[in-house]
Design an enzyme around this catalytic site. Structure first.
Site, short mmCIF file in Angstrom:
data_model
loop_
_atom_site.label_atom_id
_atom_site.label_comp_id
_atom_site.label_asym_id
_atom_site.label_seq_id
_atom_site.Cartn_x
_atom_site.Cartn_y
_atom_site.Cartn_z
N ASP A 10 0.83 -1.21 0.00
CA ASP A 10 0.00 0.00 0.00
C ASP A 10 0.87 1.26 0.00
O ASP A 10 1.96 1.26 0.57
CB ASP A 10 -0.91 -0.03 1.25
CG ASP A 10 -2.02 1.01 1.16
OD1 ASP A 10 -2.25 1.54 0.05
OD2 ASP A 10 -2.66 1.28 2.19
N HIS A 35 2.95 3.51 -9.05
CA HIS A 35 2.73 2.07 -9.30
C HIS A 35 3.96 1.45 -9.97
O HIS A 35 4.32 0.31 -9.69
CB HIS A 35 1.49 1.87 -10.17
CG HIS A 35 0.22 2.20 -9.45
ND1 HIS A 35 -0.05 1.77 -8.16
CD2 HIS A 35 -0.86 2.95 -9.81
CE1 HIS A 35 -1.23 2.23 -7.78
NE2 HIS A 35 -1.74 2.94 -8.75
N SER A 41 -7.15 -5.86 -5.99
CA SER A 41 -8.30 -6.39 -5.26
C SER A 41 -9.57 -6.25 -6.10
O SER A 41 -9.60 -5.49 -7.07
CB SER A 41 -8.48 -5.63 -3.94
OG SER A 41 -8.99 -4.34 -4.21
N GLU A 51 -12.05 -4.71 -5.19
CA GLU A 51 -12.50 -3.32 -5.01
C GLU A 51 -11.73 -2.34 -5.91
O GLU A 51 -12.20 -1.24 -6.19
CB GLU A 51 -12.33 -2.89 -3.54
CG GLU A 51 -13.28 -3.57 -2.55
CD GLU A 51 -12.91 -5.02 -2.22
OE1 GLU A 51 -11.72 -5.39 -2.38
OE2 GLU A 51 -13.81 -5.79 -1.84
N LEU A 70 11.04 -20.62 -4.40
CA LEU A 70 9.96 -19.80 -3.87
C LEU A 70 8.69 -19.91 -4.72
O LEU A 70 8.75 -19.85 -5.95
CB LEU A 70 10.42 -18.33 -3.87
CG LEU A 70 9.35 -17.28 -3.53
CD1 LEU A 70 9.08 -17.24 -2.03
CD2 LEU A 70 9.78 -15.89 -4.02
N SER A 83 -8.20 -5.07 4.88
CA SER A 83 -8.73 -4.81 3.54
C SER A 83 -9.10 -6.08 2.75
O SER A 83 -8.69 -6.25 1.60
CB SER A 83 -7.75 -3.97 2.72
OG SER A 83 -7.51 -2.75 3.35
C1 FPP Z 1 -1.64 0.25 -3.44
O1 FPP Z 1 -1.22 1.59 -3.52
C2 FPP Z 1 -1.15 -0.53 -4.56
C3 FPP Z 1 -1.93 -1.15 -5.50
C4 FPP Z 1 -3.40 -1.13 -5.50
C5 FPP Z 1 -1.35 -1.89 -6.63
C6 FPP Z 1 -0.19 -2.78 -6.32
C7 FPP Z 1 0.52 -3.03 -7.58
C8 FPP Z 1 1.85 -2.94 -7.76
C9 FPP Z 1 2.81 -2.72 -6.66
C10 FPP Z 1 2.45 -3.09 -9.10
C11 FPP Z 1 2.42 -4.40 -9.75
C12 FPP Z 1 2.76 -5.60 -8.94
C13 FPP Z 1 3.22 -6.78 -9.41
C14 FPP Z 1 3.24 -7.97 -8.50
C15 FPP Z 1 3.74 -6.94 -10.79
P1 FPP Z 1 -2.34 2.73 -3.61
O2 FPP Z 1 -2.52 3.08 -5.05
O3 FPP Z 1 -3.58 2.28 -2.92
O4 FPP Z 1 -1.65 3.89 -2.83
P2 FPP Z 1 -2.37 5.08 -2.02
O5 FPP Z 1 -3.18 4.44 -0.94
O6 FPP Z 1 -1.22 5.87 -1.50
O7 FPP Z 1 -3.20 5.83 -3.02
#
Ligand code: FPP
Length: 252
Positions: A20, A37, A65, A67, A131, A196
């Site tokens: 997050d 991201h 997710s 959501e 892994l 979450s």
């Molecule tokens: C949460 O940050 C992150 C996500 C919803 C996406 C996670 C995806 C990645 C890290 C990239 C791809 C991963 C792989 C495994 C290839 P947020 O956007 O909710 O941050 P915020 O709460 O600060 O807005």
């Protein structure tokens, strides 16, 4: 933090991570959310690499997710693109590290191009013995639990099993995570102290570790720190501290 400080005899078998804070990280750097991201994907690669190096058996990353579909269309599109890229561009590297790729979540309802790249990567890594990297994609724990309930109910209706056969073991076997041990350690970044809708059934006895860092800043040193924290905790599974000490010489 050095890898050598980790006690190899007390490794968490399964680490699950809620990644997050990509958006806040981007904001802090005066950039678009997508930049966050992208940096998050780099952090994910770093963590996968470190987990493999340490000898962790299972790593689950909460990538998308159920959501998350509610985010702006542009962001959803770029996240899907990043996932395809993450899986495709890293495939040869993951193979060289003997990593096996799996996913949990509502796979059927993912875009076709995401499904294809994931299936290719799964196929090409299925014999690997290092892994196991589990990417939670279009995942929601309540959805997963309801799906398990439906499968069990159907088997009762078809008289394959009876109500008396329902126990924790049977329920486990009907979850997306069947065959995967429960996480020993759950990590969430960005200072939020929430679950979450992530692995609600599976984290019943997990150690919870919250980091204030935004996900893109959570790297090798921070994973080592989280594992050291885990190793200093006493997991009691409902027993008393004395019972644990008598049962396990490794406890402090
Ligand atoms: C949460 O940050 C992150 C996500 C919803 C996406 C996670 C995806 C990645 C890290 C990239 C791809 C991963 C792989 C495994 C290839 P947020 O956007 O909710 O941050 P915020 O709460 O600060 O807005």
């Amino acid at each position: 933090m050095q890898i050598e400080t980790i006690d190899k005899n007390k490794l968490p078998k399964h680490i699950a991570i809620i990644m997050d804070g990509n958006g806040r990280w981007a904001k802090k750097h005066n950039r678009e959310r997508f930049y966050g991201h992208q940096a998050g994907a780099e952090a994910a690669k770093d963590i996968v690499e470190t987990a493999a190096e340490i000898g962790i058996r299972f790593l689950t990353l909460y990538a998308f997710s159920k959501e998350n579909w509610n985010r702006p269309q542009e962001e959803v599109k770029s996240l899907m693109q990043l996932l395809i890229q993450g899986v495709t561009d890293n495939l040869e590297y993951f193979k060289s590290l003997n990593i096996k790729l799996k996913t949990i979540g509502d796979f059927e309802n993912l875009p076709e191009n995401v499904k294809q790249s994931v299936l290719t990567a799964q196929n090409q890594t299925k014999e690997n013995t290092g892994l196991t990297l589990i990417v939670a994609l279009n995942y929601g724990s309540r959805w997963e639990i309801l799906e398990a309930v439906k499968k069990i109910a159907l088997n009762i209706e078809k008289k394959i099993i009876s109500i008396d056969d329902i126990n924790e073991d049977l329920f486990d076997k009907n979850l997306n995570t069947a065959g995967i041990p429960d996480p020993d350690l759950l990590i969430r970044t960005s200072g939020e102290v929430r679950i979450s809708n992530f692995l609600l059934w599976q984290i019943s006895y997990s150690e919870l570790y919250f980091s204030d860092l935004c996900w893109p800043d959570f790297r090798k040193a921070q994973l080592i720190e989280a594992i050291l924290h885990f190793q200093n905790r006493e997991r009691r599974f409902g027993k008393t501290s004395t019972q644990i000490k008598n049962n396990n010489e490794n406890c402090k």
